[in-house]
Motif scaffolding. Structure first.
Motif, PDB file in Angstrom:
ATOM      1  N   LEU A 209       0.853  -1.187   0.000  1.00  9.80           N
ATOM      2  CA  LEU A 209       0.000   0.000   0.000  1.00  9.80           C
ATOM      3  C   LEU A 209       0.893   1.242   0.000  1.00  9.80           C
ATOM      4  CD1 LEU A 209      -2.858   1.155   0.156  1.00  9.80           C
ATOM      5  CD2 LEU A 209      -2.670   1.080   2.653  1.00  9.80           C
ATOM      6  N   LEU A 210       0.873   1.965  -1.119  1.00 12.85           N
ATOM      7  CA  LEU A 210       1.773   3.110  -1.248  1.00 12.85           C
ATOM      8  C   LEU A 210       1.142   4.406  -0.753  1.00 12.85           C
ATOM      9  CD1 LEU A 210       3.279   2.287  -4.770  1.00 12.85           C
ATOM     10  CD2 LEU A 210       4.261   1.806  -2.527  1.00 12.85           C
ATOM     11  N   VAL A 211      -0.069   4.693  -1.223  1.00 12.43           N
ATOM     12  CA  VAL A 211      -0.753   5.925  -0.817  1.00 12.43           C
ATOM     13  C   VAL A 211      -2.194   5.570  -0.450  1.00 12.43           C
ATOM     14  CG1 VAL A 211      -1.444   8.257  -1.486  1.00 12.43           C
ATOM     15  CG2 VAL A 211       0.683   7.283  -2.395  1.00 12.43           C
ATOM     16  N   PRO A 212      -2.513   5.522   0.856  1.00 11.75           N
ATOM     17  CA  PRO A 212      -3.860   5.117   1.289  1.00 11.75           C
ATOM     18  C   PRO A 212      -4.899   6.225   1.157  1.00 11.75           C
ATOM     19  CG  PRO A 212      -2.511   5.593   3.200  1.00 11.75           C
ATOM     20  CD  PRO A 212      -1.618   5.754   2.000  1.00 11.75           C
ATOM     21  N   GLY A 213      -5.361   6.465  -0.062  1.00 10.18           N
ATOM     22  CA  GLY A 213      -6.446   7.407  -0.291  1.00 10.18           C
ATOM     23  C   GLY A 213      -6.073   8.867  -0.083  1.00 10.18           C
TER      24      GLY A 213
ATOM     25  N   LEU B  12      -2.550  11.162   0.369  1.00 12.69           N
ATOM     26  CA  LEU B  12      -2.130  12.225  -0.561  1.00 12.69           C
ATOM     27  C   LEU B  12      -1.833  13.524   0.186  1.00 12.69           C
ATOM     28  CD1 LEU B  12      -4.584  11.711  -3.577  1.00 12.69           C
ATOM     29  CD2 LEU B  12      -2.106  11.339  -3.562  1.00 12.69           C
ATOM     30  N   VAL B  13      -2.724  13.897   1.104  1.00 16.57           N
ATOM     31  CA  VAL B  13      -2.527  15.138   1.867  1.00 16.57           C
ATOM     32  C   VAL B  13      -1.300  15.029   2.760  1.00 16.57           C
ATOM     33  CG1 VAL B  13      -3.534  16.684   3.588  1.00 16.57           C
ATOM     34  CG2 VAL B  13      -4.980  15.703   1.794  1.00 16.57           C
ATOM     35  N   THR B  14      -1.164  13.883   3.428  1.00 16.67           N
ATOM     36  CA  THR B  14       0.003  13.680   4.295  1.00 16.67           C
ATOM     37  C   THR B  14       1.290  13.721   3.489  1.00 16.67           C
ATOM     38  OG1 THR B  14      -1.314  12.323   5.797  1.00 16.67           O
ATOM     39  CG2 THR B  14       1.071  12.125   5.972  1.00 16.67           C
ATOM     40  N   GLY B  15       1.284  13.096   2.313  1.00 18.08           N
ATOM     41  CA  GLY B  15       2.466  13.107   1.459  1.00 18.08           C
ATOM     42  C   GLY B  15       2.840  14.506   1.013  1.00 18.08           C
TER      43      GLY B  15
ATOM     44  N   ILE C 234      -2.937  14.027  10.845  1.00 17.65           N
ATOM     45  CA  ILE C 234      -3.735  13.393   9.799  1.00 17.65           C
ATOM     46  C   ILE C 234      -3.477  11.887   9.777  1.00 17.65           C
ATOM     47  CG2 ILE C 234      -4.096  13.219   7.296  1.00 17.65           C
ATOM     48  CD1 ILE C 234      -3.470  16.225   7.153  1.00 17.65           C
ATOM     49  N   SER C 235      -2.219  11.492   9.946  1.00 12.94           N
ATOM     50  CA  SER C 235      -1.887  10.061  10.002  1.00 12.94           C
ATOM     51  C   SER C 235      -2.591   9.390  11.167  1.00 12.94           C
ATOM     52  CB  SER C 235      -0.371   9.875  10.136  1.00 12.94           C
ATOM     53  OG  SER C 235       0.311  10.385   9.018  1.00 12.94           O
ATOM     54  N   ARG C 236      -2.565  10.074  12.307  1.00 11.86           N
ATOM     55  CA  ARG C 236      -3.207   9.532  13.500  1.00 11.86           C
ATOM     56  C   ARG C 236      -4.710   9.382  13.290  1.00 11.86           C
ATOM     57  NH1 ARG C 236      -2.708   6.444  18.018  1.00 11.86           N
ATOM     58  NH2 ARG C 236      -4.042   7.180  19.708  1.00 11.86           N
ATOM     59  N   ALA C 237      -5.335  10.382  12.665  1.00  7.86           N
ATOM     60  CA  ALA C 237      -6.786  10.357  12.452  1.00  7.86           C
ATOM     61  C   ALA C 237      -7.193   9.248  11.488  1.00  7.86           C
ATOM     62  CB  ALA C 237      -7.253  11.707  11.930  1.00  7.86           C
ATOM     63  N   SER C 238      -6.374   8.995  10.469  1.00  8.01           N
ATOM     64  CA  SER C 238      -6.722   7.995   9.449  1.00  8.01           C
ATOM     65  C   SER C 238      -6.491   6.561   9.921  1.00  8.01           C
ATOM     66  CB  SER C 238      -5.913   8.233   8.175  1.00  8.01           C
ATOM     67  OG  SER C 238      -4.557   7.883   8.362  1.00  8.01           O
ATOM     68  N   ARG C 239      -5.515   6.386  10.842  1.00  5.62           N
ATOM     69  CA  ARG C 239      -5.142   5.048  11.332  1.00  5.62           C
ATOM     70  C   ARG C 239      -4.719   4.127  10.191  1.00  5.62           C
ATOM     71  NH1 ARG C 239      -4.979   4.465  17.081  1.00  5.62           N
ATOM     72  NH2 ARG C 239      -6.408   5.990  17.937  1.00  5.62           N
ATOM     73  N   ARG C 240      -4.199   4.679   9.116  1.00  8.69           N
ATOM     74  CA  ARG C 240      -3.795   3.884   7.966  1.00  8.69           C
ATOM     75  C   ARG C 240      -2.273   3.764   7.905  1.00  8.69           C
ATOM     76  NH1 ARG C 240      -7.811   6.018   3.089  1.00  8.69           N
ATOM     77  NH2 ARG C 240      -9.765   5.785   4.260  1.00  8.69           N
ATOM     78  N   GLU C 241      -1.816   2.820   7.112  1.00  8.59           N
ATOM     79  CA  GLU C 241      -0.382   2.597   6.945  1.00  8.59           C
ATOM     80  C   GLU C 241       0.208   3.723   6.102  1.00  8.59           C
ATOM     81  OE1 GLU C 241       3.060   1.829   7.244  1.00  8.59           O
ATOM     82  OE2 GLU C 241       1.986   0.071   8.017  1.00  8.59           O
ATOM     83  N   MET C 242       1.091   4.522   6.687  1.00 11.37           N
ATOM     84  CA  MET C 242       1.659   5.689   6.006  1.00 11.37           C
ATOM     85  C   MET C 242       3.161   5.548   5.755  1.00 11.37           C
ATOM     86  SD  MET C 242      -0.677   8.084   5.462  1.00 11.37           S
ATOM     87  CE  MET C 242      -2.345   8.553   5.977  1.00 11.37           C
ATOM     88  N   GLY C 243       3.719   4.350   5.968  1.00  9.76           N
ATOM     89  CA  GLY C 243       5.162   4.186   5.847  1.00  9.76           C
ATOM     90  C   GLY C 243       5.726   4.626   4.514  1.00  9.76           C
ATOM     91  N   PHE C 244       5.052   4.274   3.419  1.00  9.07           N
ATOM     92  CA  PHE C 244       5.560   4.625   2.094  1.00  9.07           C
ATOM     93  C   PHE C 244       5.206   6.050   1.689  1.00  9.07           C
ATOM     94  CE2 PHE C 244       6.217   0.078   1.532  1.00  9.07           C
ATOM     95  CZ  PHE C 244       7.369   0.057   0.752  1.00  9.07           C
TER      96      PHE C 244
END
Length: 295
Positions: A68-72, A76-79, A171-181
């Protein structure tokens, strides 16, 4: 994955600690490369991007599917925020002292706490508000010194870096999604900015490119991935506090390598910042322990 919330918390602590340690050598390695701003930005970012694409390709071959590169939209905003942070951070590095940069950027946990309060309804405890007040005073001393030292622009860029990092973590905390990449792929933006700025000047200008290549290919991917993954397991203020490792260690590395001694007021303000964050971190750990024992 670990089975319990406590194990997840420890996993988050380990990841962010590794990320903070790796991040602490960023400025010294950039200084060792001895290049101009846009060349450093371009080479560092391109190296990180190439390594990221190689790792993603290896995972695709090994697992039969792309990671998973960009979780929605959150990704995109976090990146975008992480990419913008890289550009602004280097503007700070090249326009004020190392100590000023890392001490001011250490203000990001307090920004994270405020943003979490506003957008995630995670009301900070009274101890956090006290720490915020102390840190505002400490940053004020450093920036005031910047007014007289002629590096207000660099100090302002460092403060803006702290705010954007806090926004990305929230934003990462709110999404709870994998943001490593996400943080790794975000280097597309600073790479493009660096290349656009370098080309009219006739190409790259750097005395020792091996240092920045090592930084971009090894240390920054490690730091970015760990710190971007941390919010899955820790609160935004907790993740932000691991940037304190860079705050403490980066001036020490620069002092050992370049014999650059921070100004007195920078040390005073930085000492207040470090003391406030350290005291708050100890308080949070004790509070968690009490809650877990009571439960």
């Amino acid at each position: 994955m670990f089975p319990t919330a406590l194990s997840d918390h420890r996993k988050g602590l380990l990841l962010t600690a590794i990320g903070g340690l790796a991040l602490s050598v960023d400025i010294p390695l950039m200084r060792l490369a001895d290049g101009e701003l846009w060349s450093i930005l371009a080479v560092r970012s391109i190296a990180t991007l190439i390594v990221t694409l190689l790792v993603a390709t290896v995972l695709r071959i090994a697992n039969g599917r792309w990671p998973l590169l960009v979780p929605g939209w959150p990704g995109l905003v976090t990146g975008l925020l992480y990419g913008l942070t890289t550009v602004i951070f280097l503007l700070a590095v090249f326009n004020t002292s190392t100590a000023n940069v890392v001490f001011i950027v250490a203000f990001n946990p307090m920004f994270a706490a405020l943003l979490s309060w506003i957008f995630l309804k995670e009301r900070p405890a009274p101890a956090t508000l006290v720490a915020m007040a102390a840190m505002i005073f400490g940053v004020g001393l450093i920036v005031r010194d910047g007014l007289s030292g002629g590096h207000l622009f660099g100090d302002t860029m460092a403060l803006l870096t702290a705010f954007i990092i806090a926004a990305a973590i929230t934003i990462s905390r709110a999404s709870r999604r994998e943001m490593g990449f996400v943080s790794l792929l975000s280097t597309v933006l600073p790479a493009a900015v660096g290349l656009i700025s370098v080309m009219p000047a006739g190409g790259f200008s750097m005395e020792h490119p091996a240092w920045i290549l090592f930084n971009g290919a090894v240390m920054m991917p490690l730091a970015f991935w760990c710190l971007a993954t941390g919010p899955r397991y820790l609160s935004a203020p907790e993740v932000g506090m691991f940037y304190l490792l860079e705050t403490v260690l980066a001036p020490i590395w620069v002092w050992l390598i370049f014999a650059e001694t921070p100004a007195t007021m920078t040390l005073v303000g930085g000492g207040i910042l470090v003391a406030a964050i350290a005291a708050h971190s100890v308080w949070m750990v004790r509070r968690k322990s009490i809650v877990q024992m009571a439960g």
